[in-house]
Design a protein around this motif. Structure first.
Motif, mmCIF file in Angstrom:
data_model
loop_
_atom_site.group_PDB
_atom_site.id
_atom_site.type_symbol
_atom_site.label_atom_id
_atom_site.label_comp_id
_atom_site.label_asym_id
_atom_site.label_seq_id
_atom_site.Cartn_x
_atom_site.Cartn_y
_atom_site.Cartn_z
ATOM 1 N N LEU A 27 3.653 3.770 -27.544
ATOM 2 C CA LEU A 27 4.127 2.587 -28.274
ATOM 3 C C LEU A 27 3.243 1.381 -28.003
ATOM 4 O O LEU A 27 2.960 0.584 -28.900
ATOM 5 C CB LEU A 27 5.565 2.265 -27.895
ATOM 6 N N ARG A 30 -0.216 1.839 -29.833
ATOM 7 C CA ARG A 30 -0.157 2.167 -31.251
ATOM 8 C C ARG A 30 -1.128 1.345 -32.088
ATOM 9 O O ARG A 30 -1.810 1.861 -32.967
ATOM 10 C CB ARG A 30 1.259 1.986 -31.784
ATOM 11 N N ASN A 34 -6.407 4.399 -33.213
ATOM 12 C CA ASN A 34 -5.789 5.556 -33.854
ATOM 13 C C ASN A 34 -6.437 6.853 -33.424
ATOM 14 O O ASN A 34 -5.821 7.895 -33.444
ATOM 15 C CB ASN A 34 -5.882 5.428 -35.386
#
Length: 66
Positions: A27, A30, A34
């Motif tokens: 989280l 994020r 990527n």
């Protein structure tokens, strides 16, 4: 308490701790990357789990010889 029940409980506790730390790291990472985000989250989870186990092992008092 039976030894195998205790060991199973400890393994479950460690696996849930690893899952929670990996989820929290995922989280947090994020928005950062990527491509390497999931791999970094797993690495952070394993590293924090090792630190947690070391802290728990260090906090247990030494066993006295009988």
């Amino acid at each position: 308490m039976k030894t195998y029940v205790f060991c199973t409980g400890v393994l479950l506790m460690l696996s849930f701790s690893l899952a929670g730390m990996t989820w929290a790291a995922a989280l947090t990472l994020r928005g950062a990357s990527n491509r390497f985000g999931p791999l970094t989250a797993v690495a952070i989870g394993f590293t924090s789990l090792i630190v947690l186990i070391a802290a728990l092992a260090w906090s247990v008092p030494a066993r006295e010889a009988a």
